[in-house]
Design a protein around this motif. Structure first.
Motif, PDB file in Angstrom:
ATOM      1  N   ALA A 205       0.988  -1.225  -0.147  1.00 38.60           N
ATOM      2  CA  ALA A 205       0.056  -0.268  -0.032  1.00 38.60           C
ATOM      3  C   ALA A 205       0.912   1.221  -0.024  1.00 38.60           C
ATOM      4  O   ALA A 205       1.735   1.307   0.738  1.00 38.60           O
ATOM      5  N   CYS A 206       0.523   2.328  -0.910  1.00 34.70           N
ATOM      6  CA  CYS A 206       1.200   3.307  -0.858  1.00 34.70           C
ATOM      7  C   CYS A 206       1.376   4.395   0.454  1.00 34.70           C
ATOM      8  O   CYS A 206       2.121   5.266   0.301  1.00 34.70           O
ATOM      9  N   TRP A 207       0.083   4.058   1.126  1.00 33.83           N
ATOM     10  CA  TRP A 207       0.144   4.940   2.224  1.00 33.83           C
ATOM     11  C   TRP A 207       1.216   4.468   3.263  1.00 33.83           C
ATOM     12  O   TRP A 207       1.324   5.018   4.264  1.00 33.83           O
ATOM     13  N   ARG A 208       1.515   3.096   3.234  1.00 37.06           N
ATOM     14  CA  ARG A 208       2.390   2.663   4.293  1.00 37.06           C
ATOM     15  C   ARG A 208       3.647   3.358   4.420  1.00 37.06           C
ATOM     16  O   ARG A 208       4.213   3.168   3.274  1.00 37.06           O
ATOM     17  N   PRO A 209       4.398   3.608   5.218  1.00 37.62           N
ATOM     18  CA  PRO A 209       5.725   4.211   5.155  1.00 37.62           C
ATOM     19  C   PRO A 209       6.656   3.265   4.660  1.00 37.62           C
ATOM     20  O   PRO A 209       6.675   2.224   5.308  1.00 37.62           O
ATOM     21  N   VAL A 210       7.721   3.777   3.903  1.00 38.79           N
ATOM     22  CA  VAL A 210       8.785   2.832   3.535  1.00 38.79           C
ATOM     23  C   VAL A 210       9.878   2.995   4.387  1.00 38.79           C
ATOM     24  O   VAL A 210      10.318   3.943   4.850  1.00 38.79           O
ATOM     25  N   HIS A 211      10.490   1.744   4.863  1.00 35.50           N
ATOM     26  CA  HIS A 211      11.542   1.763   5.655  1.00 35.50           C
ATOM     27  C   HIS A 211      12.763   1.367   4.498  1.00 35.50           C
ATOM     28  O   HIS A 211      13.077   0.347   4.105  1.00 35.50           O
ATOM     29  N   LEU A 212      13.324   2.582   4.238  1.00 38.22           N
ATOM     30  CA  LEU A 212      14.426   2.484   2.903  1.00 38.22           C
ATOM     31  C   LEU A 212      15.738   2.344   3.583  1.00 38.22           C
ATOM     32  O   LEU A 212      16.068   2.942   4.336  1.00 38.22           O
ATOM     33  N   VAL A 213      16.443   1.318   2.781  1.00 34.34           N
ATOM     34  CA  VAL A 213      17.639   1.250   2.958  1.00 34.34           C
ATOM     35  C   VAL A 213      18.322   1.284   1.726  1.00 34.34           C
ATOM     36  O   VAL A 213      18.008   0.741   0.437  1.00 34.34           O
ATOM     37  N   VAL A 214      19.685   2.063   1.494  1.00 30.83           N
ATOM     38  CA  VAL A 214      20.095   2.236   0.280  1.00 30.83           C
ATOM     39  C   VAL A 214      21.579   1.939   0.248  1.00 30.83           C
ATOM     40  O   VAL A 214      22.249   1.932   1.292  1.00 30.83           O
ATOM     41  N   ASP A 215      22.269   1.551  -0.901  1.00 32.47           N
ATOM     42  CA  ASP A 215      23.593   1.340  -1.148  1.00 32.47           C
ATOM     43  C   ASP A 215      23.666   1.248  -2.415  1.00 32.47           C
ATOM     44  O   ASP A 215      22.850   1.296  -3.434  1.00 32.47           O
ATOM     45  N   SER A 216      25.086   0.955  -2.881  1.00 30.48           N
ATOM     46  CA  SER A 216      25.363   1.052  -4.332  1.00 30.48           C
ATOM     47  C   SER A 216      26.593  -0.037  -4.814  1.00 30.48           C
ATOM     48  O   SER A 216      27.240  -0.564  -3.590  1.00 30.48           O
ATOM     49  N   THR A 217      26.752  -0.450  -5.582  1.00 32.84           N
ATOM     50  CA  THR A 217      27.758  -1.506  -6.122  1.00 32.84           C
ATOM     51  C   THR A 217      28.059  -1.257  -7.625  1.00 32.84           C
ATOM     52  O   THR A 217      27.511  -0.643  -8.135  1.00 32.84           O
ATOM     53  N   GLY A 218      29.244  -1.716  -7.802  1.00 32.82           N
ATOM     54  CA  GLY A 218      29.789  -1.648  -9.222  1.00 32.82           C
ATOM     55  C   GLY A 218      29.541  -2.954 -10.225  1.00 32.82           C
ATOM     56  O   GLY A 218      29.602  -3.894  -9.963  1.00 32.82           O
ATOM     57  N   LEU A 219      29.131  -2.314 -11.414  1.00 31.95           N
ATOM     58  CA  LEU A 219      28.839  -3.256 -12.584  1.00 31.95           C
ATOM     59  C   LEU A 219      29.770  -3.274 -13.606  1.00 31.95           C
ATOM     60  O   LEU A 219      30.002  -2.129 -14.085  1.00 31.95           O
TER      61      LEU A 219
END
Length: 327
Positions: A124-138
């Motif tokens: 559901a779009c109303w539920r707050p997102v628990h966001l975790v971000v990171d990056s990697t190389g390709l």
């Protein structure tokens, strides 16, 4: 980070053991990942031809949905463009559908800046997102180590791209992504990632590369003051001058590390250890999608990365393992 802190005594720490509790459903989801009907739907085949344009110029023959489906099959089965064309022709013949399949040059040309059809979020779009971000190389392309060692020649610099992913911890869905050149830092790419999220964010977790005033100001502007930000300060971090009267989130993290048992206790109490899930997603990408991009220019590589995100989300939707700790 936990691995680094316990490296000198790793051999004394018993490894945790888990048991998959939904083997039957998970096995079926793994089988469905190779099912052609999962990736080639009747709805897509019915919208194969492009709508006629009213402006001047040549008329497109294939819809964006048709190009997206062909490129999705390419990503799932790790095929070159010519083999993708051959597979789609055989699928059309087996299904008895009278359609013309775009050739490999059309797929390459149309993938540049391709507008992917919108997808429905599973949560559901109303539920707050628990966001975790990171990056990697390709990897992109370039001569390998074998050529360098065999012929003793100086190879050109191996090129690579940086894949930035944002994972929702609750649903396990990748909610934002971006592909940049290797000189774009993580805090710089964060602005585009946050712009892809159309709902509220309740928690933001990232590693120490995102520590800084620029990231804090961006999170406050985009997400508001109520979002819970969990970013570990470096070992040399000191509290700000106004920490006694008006401490910031970073000041509170520094004080908690100093007074509540160190960095390991801080990680456990704040839930920072959940950041390992996005690292697992990175490893999943390189196992399922591959560690190397097939496209040669950046615009086509961006499209390839977006389709890769959709593929992983679709596989997650089909089913994922559920674990229970046994030791």
């Amino acid at each position: 980070m936990p691995h680094k802190f316990s490296e000198d005594r790793r051999h004394k720490i018993a490894k945790q053991k888990f048991k998959v509790t939904n083997w039957a459903a998970y096995n079926e989801s793994l089988r469905q990942r190779g099912d052609l009907t999962v990736w080639v739907s009747d709805e897509a085949l019915s919208q194969w031809s492009a709508q006629r344009r009213t402006s001047r110029g040549g008329q497109p023959k294939y819809s964006d949905l048709a190009i997206t489906m062909c490129l999705t099959v390419r990503v799932v089965y790790e095929l070159p463009l010519r083999q993708t064309q051959g597979l789609m022709r055989s699928i059309a013949a087996l299904m008895g559908v009278e359609i013309t399949v775009p050739d490999f040059s059309t797929l390459s040309r149309r993938s540049k800046g391709l507008a992917l059809p919108p997808v429905r979020r599973r949560t559901a779009c109303w539920r707050p997102v628990h966001l975790v971000v990171d990056s990697t190389g390709l990897k992109v392309f370039g001569e390998g180590e074998w050529l360098e060692n065999k012929h003793k020649i100086k190879v050109k610099r191996k090129r690579w791209r940086k894949l930035h992913l944002g994972l929702d911890l609750v649903s396990g869905e990748i909610v934002c992504s971006d592909l940049t050149t290797d000189d774009v830092g993580d805090p710089i790419a964060l602005s585009d990632l946050l712009g892809q999220i159309d709902g509220p964010v309740g928690k933001f977790i990232a590693d120490g590369a995102y520590d800084g005033a620029a990231t804090r100001d961006l999170l406050t502007t985009r997400l508001g003051e109520i979002v819970e930000v969990i970013i570990p300060p470096p070992k040399t971090a000191v509290a700000s001058s106004q920490s006694a009267l008006n401490p910031t989130v970073r000041d509170r993290h520094i004080a908690k590390i100093e007074t509540k048992g160190g960095r390991m206790a801080w990680q456990k109490s704040t839930g920072y250890n959940q950041r390992s899930r996005v690292e697992t997603q990175m490893g999943r990408w390189k196992t399922v999608i591959g560690p190397k991009l097939k496209a040669r220019n950046l615009d086509n590589q961006k499209t390839e990365a977006k389709i890769g995100v959709r593929v992983l989300n679709r596989m997650t939707e089909l089913g994922h393992p559920e674990f229970s700790r046994v030791a």
